[in-house]
Design a protein around this motif. Sequence first.
Motif, mmCIF file in Angstrom:
data_model
loop_
_atom_site.group_PDB
_atom_site.id
_atom_site.type_symbol
_atom_site.label_atom_id
_atom_site.label_comp_id
_atom_site.label_asym_id
_atom_site.label_seq_id
_atom_site.Cartn_x
_atom_site.Cartn_y
_atom_site.Cartn_z
ATOM 1 N N LYS A 1 5.199 -1.615 8.032
ATOM 2 C CA LYS A 1 5.697 -2.050 6.731
ATOM 3 C C LYS A 1 5.239 -3.439 6.324
ATOM 4 C CE LYS A 1 9.539 0.841 5.655
ATOM 5 N NZ LYS A 1 10.738 0.940 4.861
ATOM 6 N N LEU A 2 5.207 -4.343 7.297
ATOM 7 C CA LEU A 2 4.799 -5.714 6.983
ATOM 8 C C LEU A 2 3.357 -5.751 6.518
ATOM 9 C CD1 LEU A 2 6.399 -8.160 9.561
ATOM 10 C CD2 LEU A 2 6.660 -8.078 7.070
ATOM 11 N N ARG A 3 2.542 -4.986 7.225
ATOM 12 C CA ARG A 3 1.131 -4.917 6.881
ATOM 13 C C ARG A 3 0.965 -4.327 5.470
ATOM 14 N NH1 ARG A 3 -2.927 -1.808 6.667
ATOM 15 N NH2 ARG A 3 -4.965 -2.794 6.936
ATOM 16 N N ALA A 4 1.693 -3.253 5.211
ATOM 17 C CA ALA A 4 1.615 -2.605 3.907
ATOM 18 C C ALA A 4 2.065 -3.558 2.800
ATOM 19 C CB ALA A 4 2.470 -1.339 3.898
ATOM 20 N N LEU A 5 3.111 -4.296 3.067
ATOM 21 C CA LEU A 5 3.633 -5.233 2.082
ATOM 22 C C LEU A 5 2.590 -6.307 1.763
ATOM 23 C CD1 LEU A 5 6.052 -6.023 0.400
ATOM 24 C CD2 LEU A 5 6.911 -7.373 2.327
ATOM 25 N N HIS A 6 1.969 -6.824 2.808
ATOM 26 C CA HIS A 6 0.927 -7.833 2.650
ATOM 27 C C HIS A 6 -0.223 -7.288 1.808
ATOM 28 C CE1 HIS A 6 -1.563 -11.244 3.627
ATOM 29 N NE2 HIS A 6 -2.494 -10.465 4.148
ATOM 30 N N LEU A 7 -0.613 -6.060 2.119
ATOM 31 C CA LEU A 7 -1.716 -5.405 1.414
ATOM 32 C C LEU A 7 -1.385 -5.211 -0.068
ATOM 33 C CD1 LEU A 7 -4.428 -3.919 2.098
ATOM 34 C CD2 LEU A 7 -3.088 -1.828 2.019
ATOM 35 N N LEU A 8 -0.193 -4.691 -0.336
ATOM 36 C CA LEU A 8 0.186 -4.447 -1.727
ATOM 37 C C LEU A 8 0.257 -5.758 -2.515
ATOM 38 C CD1 LEU A 8 2.765 -1.528 -1.700
ATOM 39 C CD2 LEU A 8 0.285 -1.515 -1.537
ATOM 40 N N ARG A 9 0.691 -6.817 -1.850
ATOM 41 C CA ARG A 9 0.732 -8.117 -2.532
ATOM 42 C C ARG A 9 -0.666 -8.599 -2.879
ATOM 43 N NH1 ARG A 9 5.496 -10.673 1.026
ATOM 44 N NH2 ARG A 9 7.240 -10.051 -0.309
ATOM 45 N N GLN A 10 -1.600 -8.379 -1.966
ATOM 46 C CA GLN A 10 -2.998 -8.775 -2.228
ATOM 47 C C GLN A 10 -3.574 -7.989 -3.407
ATOM 48 O OE1 GLN A 10 -4.416 -8.203 1.928
ATOM 49 N NE2 GLN A 10 -5.571 -10.068 1.525
ATOM 50 N N ILE A 11 -3.264 -6.693 -3.436
ATOM 51 C CA ILE A 11 -3.753 -5.846 -4.527
ATOM 52 C C ILE A 11 -3.162 -6.316 -5.851
ATOM 53 C CG2 ILE A 11 -3.621 -3.504 -5.490
ATOM 54 C CD1 ILE A 11 -3.933 -2.466 -2.591
ATOM 55 N N LYS A 12 -1.879 -6.596 -5.827
ATOM 56 C CA LYS A 12 -1.221 -7.065 -7.043
ATOM 57 C C LYS A 12 -1.738 -8.416 -7.497
ATOM 58 C CE LYS A 12 2.715 -6.566 -8.269
ATOM 59 N NZ LYS A 12 3.730 -5.907 -9.081
ATOM 60 N N ALA A 13 -2.110 -9.235 -6.532
ATOM 61 C CA ALA A 13 -2.647 -10.566 -6.857
ATOM 62 C C ALA A 13 -3.956 -10.444 -7.630
ATOM 63 C CB ALA A 13 -2.841 -11.383 -5.580
#
Length: 275
Positions: free
Chosen positions: A155-167
């Motif tokens: 989950k942490l990894r996914a959260l980090h990834l989604l934040r990068q995409i959103k950025a």
Amino acid sequence: AKANVGERLAYYEPEMDETARARRQIANDLRHALDRNELTLVYQPQHGLATGEMTGYEALLRWEHPTRGFIAPDDFIPIAEETGEIFRIGEWVLREACTEAMAWANDLKIAVNLSAVQLSQSDLVQVVHGILIETGLSPRRLELEITETAIIGDKLRALHLLRQIKALGISIAMDDFGTGYSSLDTLHSFPFDKIKIDKSFLLRSQTSSQARAIIKAVLALGQSLNVPVLAEGVETLDQVALLKEQGCDEAQGYYFGRPGASPSLSIGHVVITGS
Ligand code: C2E
Ligand code: CA
Ligand code: CA
Ligand code: CA
């Protein structure tokens, strides 16, 4: 029929062996599908419910197999995920969808499905970013659809990834909402821009009061979390009326349009027709 030693196992479990053989064949053919131009995208419209205007298209993958005919994505994407072919296919889908959207005469959004396996690709963000630059598509026009099951692992990894995409300015929709696990927890902790109610609830809405109750609950949830909700699998005017009445933001389904060939081809004023 051939009767060599290697096929003796088929005697014990003929069906399983047939299925396994078919899967192996599909996995093998899938490795050539891209190079042989057997994959295409079709596009299904998404509509705002308040005004009825179109808001975007979802890109859906099709495979025309040389001997088996059309194979549905649900039948080959799991295999592509198993073999890792999904990385190449997923990248092609993104590039193709972004290129297509660039050819439209409007600035509607293009929604692209991301497989759970693609989320594990270490350079996913760079790949997506590269495709935006290469095609010139504004990140505001791209929406990535992911399912809850895609993020239940790390989950942490996914959260980090989604934040990068959103950025990057890309939006993210939670696909097939209501079918996975831990829906509420996931919704609360991940930065989704849209919730897509799974089509199974709409398809049952006419006959099942439970399905209607779930739709209603998801709409209330979206409203309280301030996340727009799109209902998929909308096939009838009755469903449209019900959804509108309950404040659903967007809808997608056969009522509005089936997935079809490149929309740019049907927009008169962008197609330059000879002479
Ligand atoms: P999905 O993302 O939930 O896509 C919606 C599916 O519902 C599509 O099936 C669409 O054709 C179908 N649909 C749309 N409106 C209606 C309706 O009113 N009634 C009914 N009965 N069905 C409707 P499709 O195209 O067969 O795709 C199946 C699944 O395959 C998709 O489900 C998605 O999970 C996956 N998929 C499709 N394209 C891609 C892709 O490019 N990449 C990945 N990773 N997965 C894809
Ligand atoms: Ca989808
Ligand atoms: Ca869906
Ligand atoms: Ca699905």
